[in-house]
Design a protein around this motif. Structure first.
Motif, PDB file in Angstrom:
ATOM      1  N   MET A   1       0.839  -1.185   0.000  1.00 10.75           N
ATOM      2  CA  MET A   1       0.000   0.000   0.000  1.00 10.75           C
ATOM      3  C   MET A   1       0.882   1.245   0.000  1.00 10.75           C
ATOM      4  N   ALA A   2       0.541   2.178  -0.853  1.00 13.26           N
ATOM      5  CA  ALA A   2       1.286   3.427  -0.957  1.00 13.26           C
ATOM      6  C   ALA A   2       0.954   4.343   0.215  1.00 13.26           C
ATOM      7  N   MET A   3       1.907   5.231   0.527  1.00 19.46           N
ATOM      8  CA  MET A   3       1.661   6.199   1.594  1.00 19.46           C
ATOM      9  C   MET A   3       2.127   7.575   1.155  1.00 19.46           C
ATOM     10  N   CYS A   4       1.486   8.584   1.714  1.00 20.82           N
ATOM     11  CA  CYS A   4       1.794   9.959   1.366  1.00 20.82           C
ATOM     12  C   CYS A   4       3.054  10.409   2.107  1.00 20.82           C
ATOM     13  N   PRO A   5       4.060  10.889   1.373  1.00 20.58           N
ATOM     14  CA  PRO A   5       5.283  11.331   2.041  1.00 20.58           C
ATOM     15  C   PRO A   5       5.095  12.605   2.873  1.00 20.58           C
ATOM     16  N   GLU A  43      -7.625   4.222   4.829  1.00 20.88           N
ATOM     17  CA  GLU A  43      -7.304   5.206   3.799  1.00 20.88           C
ATOM     18  C   GLU A  43      -8.139   5.029   2.528  1.00 20.88           C
ATOM     19  N   GLU A  44      -8.426   3.813   2.136  1.00 21.25           N
ATOM     20  CA  GLU A  44      -9.220   3.594   0.926  1.00 21.25           C
ATOM     21  C   GLU A  44     -10.645   4.123   1.090  1.00 21.25           C
ATOM     22  N   THR A  45     -11.227   3.962   2.263  1.00 23.07           N
ATOM     23  CA  THR A  45     -12.570   4.485   2.529  1.00 23.07           C
ATOM     24  C   THR A  45     -12.557   6.006   2.494  1.00 23.07           C
ATOM     25  N   VAL A  46     -11.539   6.604   3.073  1.00 23.65           N
ATOM     26  CA  VAL A  46     -11.410   8.064   3.072  1.00 23.65           C
ATOM     27  C   VAL A  46     -11.312   8.580   1.641  1.00 23.65           C
ATOM     28  N   LYS A  47     -10.536   7.901   0.810  1.00 29.51           N
ATOM     29  CA  LYS A  47     -10.357   8.336  -0.577  1.00 29.51           C
ATOM     30  C   LYS A  47     -11.638   8.224  -1.393  1.00 29.51           C
ATOM     31  N   MET A  48     -12.511   7.319  -1.039  1.00 30.68           N
ATOM     32  CA  MET A  48     -13.775   7.187  -1.757  1.00 30.68           C
ATOM     33  C   MET A  48     -14.663   8.412  -1.533  1.00 30.68           C
ATOM     34  N   ASN A  54     -10.027  10.321  -8.748  1.00 33.27           N
ATOM     35  CA  ASN A  54      -8.906   9.416  -9.033  1.00 33.27           C
ATOM     36  C   ASN A  54      -7.875   9.288  -7.919  1.00 33.27           C
ATOM     37  N   THR A  55      -8.159   9.721  -6.717  1.00 33.52           N
ATOM     38  CA  THR A  55      -7.132   9.682  -5.674  1.00 33.52           C
ATOM     39  C   THR A  55      -6.693   8.259  -5.339  1.00 33.52           C
ATOM     40  N   ALA A  56      -7.616   7.318  -5.301  1.00 33.90           N
ATOM     41  CA  ALA A  56      -7.251   5.934  -4.984  1.00 33.90           C
ATOM     42  C   ALA A  56      -6.530   5.285  -6.162  1.00 33.90           C
ATOM     43  N   LYS A  57      -7.093   5.441  -7.366  1.00 39.98           N
ATOM     44  CA  LYS A  57      -6.520   4.809  -8.550  1.00 39.98           C
ATOM     45  C   LYS A  57      -5.131   5.356  -8.874  1.00 39.98           C
ATOM     46  N   ASP A  58      -4.953   6.660  -8.772  1.00 35.57           N
ATOM     47  CA  ASP A  58      -3.682   7.299  -9.122  1.00 35.57           C
ATOM     48  C   ASP A  58      -2.710   7.378  -7.949  1.00 35.57           C
ATOM     49  N   GLN A  59      -3.140   6.926  -6.784  1.00 33.30           N
ATOM     50  CA  GLN A  59      -2.331   6.946  -5.558  1.00 33.30           C
ATOM     51  C   GLN A  59      -1.766   8.340  -5.287  1.00 33.30           C
ATOM     52  N   ILE A  60      -2.704   9.299  -5.184  1.00 29.39           N
ATOM     53  CA  ILE A  60      -2.345  10.671  -4.859  1.00 29.39           C
ATOM     54  C   ILE A  60      -3.095  11.106  -3.607  1.00 29.39           C
ATOM     55  N   CYS A  70      -2.105  36.263   2.548  1.00 30.47           N
ATOM     56  CA  CYS A  70      -3.304  36.811   1.887  1.00 30.47           C
ATOM     57  C   CYS A  70      -4.542  35.929   2.020  1.00 30.47           C
ATOM     58  N   GLY A  71      -4.381  34.700   2.537  1.00 31.44           N
ATOM     59  CA  GLY A  71      -5.533  33.818   2.721  1.00 31.44           C
ATOM     60  C   GLY A  71      -5.865  32.929   1.535  1.00 31.44           C
ATOM     61  N   HIS A  72      -5.127  33.053   0.450  1.00 36.84           N
ATOM     62  CA  HIS A  72      -5.340  32.199  -0.729  1.00 36.84           C
ATOM     63  C   HIS A  72      -5.076  30.748  -0.354  1.00 36.84           C
ATOM     64  N   ASP A  73      -5.888  29.833  -0.891  1.00 39.55           N
ATOM     65  CA  ASP A  73      -5.621  28.412  -0.685  1.00 39.55           C
ATOM     66  C   ASP A  73      -5.811  27.656  -1.984  1.00 39.55           C
ATOM     67  N   GLU A  74      -5.152  26.533  -2.079  1.00 40.64           N
ATOM     68  CA  GLU A  74      -5.271  25.664  -3.247  1.00 40.64           C
ATOM     69  C   GLU A  74      -4.929  24.242  -2.847  1.00 40.64           C
ATOM     70  N   VAL A  75      -5.392  23.314  -3.656  1.00 44.98           N
ATOM     71  CA  VAL A  75      -5.142  21.903  -3.400  1.00 44.98           C
ATOM     72  C   VAL A  75      -3.962  21.443  -4.241  1.00 44.98           C
ATOM     73  N   LYS A  76      -3.029  20.771  -3.616  1.00 39.28           N
ATOM     74  CA  LYS A  76      -1.856  20.201  -4.293  1.00 39.28           C
ATOM     75  C   LYS A  76      -1.944  18.688  -4.151  1.00 39.28           C
ATOM     76  N   PHE A  77      -1.849  17.974  -5.270  1.00 38.86           N
ATOM     77  CA  PHE A  77      -1.908  16.515  -5.253  1.00 38.86           C
ATOM     78  C   PHE A  77      -0.495  15.963  -5.084  1.00 38.86           C
ATOM     79  N   ILE A  78      -0.291  15.221  -4.016  1.00 38.76           N
ATOM     80  CA  ILE A  78       1.013  14.656  -3.688  1.00 38.76           C
ATOM     81  C   ILE A  78       1.035  13.195  -4.103  1.00 38.76           C
ATOM     82  N   GLN A  79       2.042  12.814  -4.888  1.00 38.13           N
ATOM     83  CA  GLN A  79       2.178  11.430  -5.325  1.00 38.13           C
ATOM     84  C   GLN A  79       2.614  10.556  -4.150  1.00 38.13           C
ATOM     85  N   GLU A  80       1.854   9.500  -3.904  1.00 38.98           N
ATOM     86  CA  GLU A  80       2.206   8.567  -2.834  1.00 38.98           C
ATOM     87  C   GLU A  80       3.305   7.630  -3.323  1.00 38.98           C
TER      88      GLU A  80
END
Length: 81
Positions: A1-5, A43-48, A54-60, A70-80
């Motif tokens: 199982m992959a894990m997020c660094p 983790e798989e349930t959380v990703k669903m 594609n978070t589960a399939k792409d392991q991100i 300034c309060g700006h936010d964005e989502v960054k996909f991290i490769q597991e």
């Protein structure tokens, strides 16, 4: 199982805010904001239910990156790994 660094403190990521050019802070997994009790699930349930198809399939792992200036936010996909 992959894990997020990032979740496991194996690496850090440096991104700058597209609005003010300040360094963004990692605020953790997006799923932690969507479901405060989600960390009790496997983790798989959380990703669903994280809102990304594609978070589960792409392991991100989607992380919320926030600018403290300034309060700006964005989502960054991290490769597991």
């Amino acid at each position: 199982m992959a894990m997020c660094p990032l979740c496991n403190a194996l690496k850090t990521v440096e991104m700058t805010c597209s609005t003010c050019n300040t360094t963004l802070e990692d605020s953790g997994k997006v799923s932690d904001f969507l479901d405060p009790y989600g960390h009790y699930n496997d983790e798989e349930t959380v990703k669903m239910g994280d809102g990304y198809a594609n978070t589960a399939k792409d392991q991100i792992c989607p992380h919320l990156m926030v600018c403290q200036n300034c309060g700006h936010d964005e989502v960054k996909f991290i490769q597991e790994t």
